[in-house]
Scaffold this active site. Structure first.
Site, mmCIF file in Angstrom:
data_model
loop_
_atom_site.group_PDB
_atom_site.id
_atom_site.type_symbol
_atom_site.label_atom_id
_atom_site.label_comp_id
_atom_site.label_asym_id
_atom_site.label_seq_id
_atom_site.Cartn_x
_atom_site.Cartn_y
_atom_site.Cartn_z
ATOM 1 N N GLY A 376 8.216 -6.249 -21.298
ATOM 2 C CA GLY A 376 9.187 -6.144 -20.210
ATOM 3 C C GLY A 376 10.548 -6.495 -20.755
ATOM 4 O O GLY A 376 10.718 -6.701 -21.959
ATOM 5 N N ASP A 488 16.341 -22.040 -11.758
ATOM 6 C CA ASP A 488 16.185 -20.619 -11.426
ATOM 7 C C ASP A 488 14.733 -20.331 -11.052
ATOM 8 O O ASP A 488 14.143 -19.349 -11.492
ATOM 9 C CB ASP A 488 16.607 -19.767 -12.637
ATOM 10 C CG ASP A 488 16.955 -18.342 -12.225
ATOM 11 O OD1 ASP A 488 17.008 -18.076 -11.008
ATOM 12 O OD2 ASP A 488 17.161 -17.500 -13.114
HETATM 13 P P1 AMP Z 1 12.078 -12.580 -18.796
HETATM 14 O O1 AMP Z 1 13.024 -12.283 -19.890
HETATM 15 O O2 AMP Z 1 11.455 -13.929 -18.927
HETATM 16 O O3 AMP Z 1 12.614 -12.310 -17.434
HETATM 17 O O4 AMP Z 1 10.832 -11.544 -19.018
HETATM 18 C C1 AMP Z 1 10.898 -10.181 -18.734
HETATM 19 C C2 AMP Z 1 9.520 -9.622 -18.499
HETATM 20 O O5 AMP Z 1 8.739 -9.733 -19.693
HETATM 21 C C3 AMP Z 1 8.730 -10.381 -17.449
HETATM 22 O O6 AMP Z 1 8.986 -9.884 -16.181
HETATM 23 C C4 AMP Z 1 7.296 -10.129 -17.872
HETATM 24 O O7 AMP Z 1 6.865 -8.874 -17.419
HETATM 25 C C5 AMP Z 1 7.403 -10.074 -19.384
HETATM 26 N N1 AMP Z 1 7.114 -11.399 -19.967
HETATM 27 C C6 AMP Z 1 8.009 -12.384 -20.238
HETATM 28 N N2 AMP Z 1 7.413 -13.443 -20.789
HETATM 29 C C7 AMP Z 1 6.095 -13.142 -20.865
HETATM 30 C C8 AMP Z 1 4.927 -13.856 -21.322
HETATM 31 N N3 AMP Z 1 5.020 -15.098 -21.807
HETATM 32 N N4 AMP Z 1 3.730 -13.251 -21.247
HETATM 33 C C9 AMP Z 1 3.651 -11.991 -20.746
HETATM 34 N N5 AMP Z 1 4.696 -11.280 -20.304
HETATM 35 C C10 AMP Z 1 5.906 -11.832 -20.342
#
Ligand code: AMP
Length: 630
Positions: A376, A488
């Site tokens: 993501g 947040d």
């Molecule tokens: P973030 O940058 O933390 O907002 O992450 C963006 C997207 O990446 C999230 O919405 C999840 O779909 C995926 N993601 C982030 N961290 C993880 C993790 N530790 N395990 C699995 N997917 C993750």
């Protein structure tokens, strides 16, 4: 109108341990099973006494045997379980035949119930976890196939003749990736563990392993995700040697110094374990606010050893290691002044041993990480799935240049890495020597809570939604206790594990975002809709502003991922909320849960509950009827 009795008999009932601190006890009850309910009564001198509890037959979801616990007395050799909407009841039949009769009769009556389970827990839920799979939530999905389910759901048994809208609804849980490797469950390593001989694999802290054999009382055989196995895993004898790994162990400090530290902490149940004046012995010192003219008191308890070389504080509760004894008394006061709630430490925070290289103690080798697929993208950039050292799944946040105030982040990183809790997404380390910077964290296979709710929310039942909120509250209580503000908290910043446990992620990260849209209150990304009035007016963050955001998160969960105040933009939300307007009750939320949300949205931060209070309120909703407490 009373319905006819189908089966009746005196059985032993185990207390339901609704509070984690209440130890199990066993009482004889007269069980009366009718087409409507399974009720149980006091039973004295061959007479039915007052009713102690009752389960609506329609709410039963599974009836099955349970594996007896070790060293069980004869009268508790034939346990069975009744899983129902609000809880889990353990009952002991008098013999094998008696148990078979109860199970068969119950099964016959519940076969058309709407929410039968396809999996169950073969082990007891004891002292806060299932013995079969170590899951700590009473409503966690089962870890073994419930065989009768398939027979009951055989199309030839189903009510096909019913009109569509009367057919029993059976929401199946979404698939759990990676499950089914072991019927014994999953273990989470508490420490890094190096191989002792060639047949062993190394264990990585917080990584999950499938238990493939639990025959040896001290050692489990575990396998990693790729099916490799080790002859041993975390064990108590190893724990014995490593008291210094525990936050509460302070070694040699004087009684006066100990009392001073505990009083300084000033919290009910603040405790530490120190070396006693007798060599090789330990003393547990604990502080309680509620005694001696409200100034509080410290009591010192020596850990005793009995003739079988077991140790104890309370004679009835003996253990073979200090950590086990402490864990027990963290949940049960069992004669102590209060239970052991808050470890007080004299140590500087430790650096995890996953991070031995590079610029900082957290630095990981970039070449040890192979990126495999995109998961993501978020405020800082893309998030990838990676394999660390060819074996362990990790998530890698790839930080774009100029998306983060890097120096400040690196200063804080060590604090964040030391925040370790089962419901916080663990930060393992970083690769900071060039862009993109890698932030390496625990991998959560079901992705963000927000998208999970949107995609699978309809398959979840309200008790599972509550459980998700409870998980978040556990993590937040931990942060609150460590005076760490998330800033947040929202469903988009929580992640869902393969067993549906929810963990809080991105704690404290909002401070480091370099993005005008994100930071400024007119920007579209600023989390106005999750912000308390003192935040959007004065940028005053606190654990109480996290509590406000938690209220919004509960709302998101019970609305299955809806956007809060969806008809209003940020400016309108500021105006409305300042005038006292609050979100409505989502359909799936009970009045009680809505009351919790509203309490989080009290205009005055000091009148909002703490996460500690919220946790105990929520715990009471997870519990079922309260009879038979000791
Ligand atoms: P973030 O940058 O933390 O907002 O992450 C963006 C997207 O990446 C999230 O919405 C999840 O779909 C995926 N993601 C982030 N961290 C993880 C993790 N530790 N395990 C699995 N997917 C993750």
């Amino acid at each position: 109108m009373q319905s006819e009795t189908i089966l009746e008999g005196v059985l032993l009932k185990r207390s339901q341990q609704k509070k984690k601190i209440s130890p199990a006890n066993y009482k004889e009850r007269l069980f009366v099973f009718t087409q409507r309910s399974l009720a149980y009564y006091d039973f004295d001198k061959e007479k039915r006494g007052c009713r102690k509890g009752s389960i609506d037959i329609k709410k039963i979801r599974c009836v099955e045997t349970v594996n007896p616990e070790e060293c069980t007395p004869v009268e508790r050799q034939y346990p069975f379980q009744i899983v129902y909407k609000e809880g889990l009841l353990y009952v002991y039949a008098t013999n094998q035949e008696n148990r078979r009769q109860w199970l068969e009769t119950l099964l016959k009556e519940i076969k058309d119930n709407p929410f039968l389970l396809n999996k169950y827990h073969p082990g007891f839920f004891t002292n806060g976890k299932f013995l079969c799979c170590n899951q700590s939530c009473k409503t966690a999905p089962g870890c073994a196939i419930w065989e009768p389910y398939n027979t009951l759901r055989d199309p030839s048994n189903s009510k096909e003749h019913l009109p569509g809208n009367l057919k029993p609804k059976r929401p199946s849980l979404p698939p759990i990736p990676g499950e089914g490797k072991s019927s014994l469950g999953i273990a989470v390593a508490e420490h890094d563990y190096g191989p002792q001989d060639k047949s062993d694999i190394s264990l990585m802290k917080n990584q999950k392993y499938h238990i493939s054999s639990d025959k040896d009382p001290d050692w489990w055989k575990v396998g990693d995700a790729d099916g490799k196995e080790t002859g041993r895993s975390e064990d108590t004898s190893a724990e014995k040697e490593r008291l210094q790994d525990y936050e509460w162990y302070v070694g040699d400090i004087s009684r006066a110094q100990c009392e001073q530290l505990l009083r300084q902490k000033g919290k009910e149940g603040a405790f530490m374990v120190r070396n006693s004046s007798q060599v090789g012995k330990y003393t547990v010192s604990v502080f309680s606010v509620a005694v001696e003219n409200k100034s509080g008191a410290v009591k010192h308890y020596h850990i005793h050893t009995n003739s079988e070389n077991k140790i104890y504080l309370a004679q009835d509760h003996c253990f073979d290691s200090v950590p086990k004894l402490i864990i027990y008394h963290q949940h049960n006061s069992a004669g102590l002044l209060t239970r052991l709630r808050h470890p007080v430490s004299t140590k500087a925070k430790k650096v995890p041993s996953t991070a031995p290289l590079g610029n900082g103690p957290w630095e990981l080798r970039r070449t040890d990480i192979v990126l495999t697929k995109e998961l993501g993208s978020g405020q800082f950039g893309v998030v990838q799935l990676g394999k660390w050292k060819g074996e362990y799944d990790v998530a890698v946040k790839m930080i774009r240049e100029s998306s983060m105030s890097e120096d400040e982040f690196l200063e804080e990183a060590q604090v964040m890495m030391n925040l370790s809790h089962p419901k916080l997404v663990q930060l393992y380390g970083m690769c900071t020597e060039k862009y993109p910077i890698y932030i390496v964290t625990e991998f959560m296979s079901n992705g963000s809570l927000l998208s999970y709710l949107k995609d699978h929310g309809k398959e979840l039942q309200p008790f599972q939604l509550l459980e998700m909120c409870y998980n978040v509250c556990e993590a937040m209580e931990f942060l609150e206790h460590h005076q760490f503000i998330h800033r947040d908290l929202a469903a988009r910043n929580c992640l869902v594990d393969n067993d549906l446990a929810v963990k809080v992620s991105d704690f404290g990260m909002g401070r480091f975002v370099l993005d005008d849209q994100y930071i400024s209150s007119v920007g579209t990304k600023f989390s106005v809709k999750w912000s308390a009035p003192e935040v959007f007016h004065y940028s005053k963050f606190s654990s109480k502003s996290d509590v406000w955001a938690f209220g919004i998160l509960i709302w998101e969960v019970f609305s299955l991922g809806k956007q809060p105040y969806e008809l209003y933009d940020n400016t309108q939300v500021v105006e409305k909320v300042s005038q006292g307007y609050r979100l409505y009750r989502p359909q799936l939320s009970s009045e009680e849960i809505y009351e919790i949300m509203c309490s989080c949205w009290n205009e005055l931060p000091e009148q909002r509950p703490t996460f500690h209070q919220l946790l105990s309120w929520m715990e009471s909703f997870r519990e079922d009827d309260s009879d038979d407490r000791p």
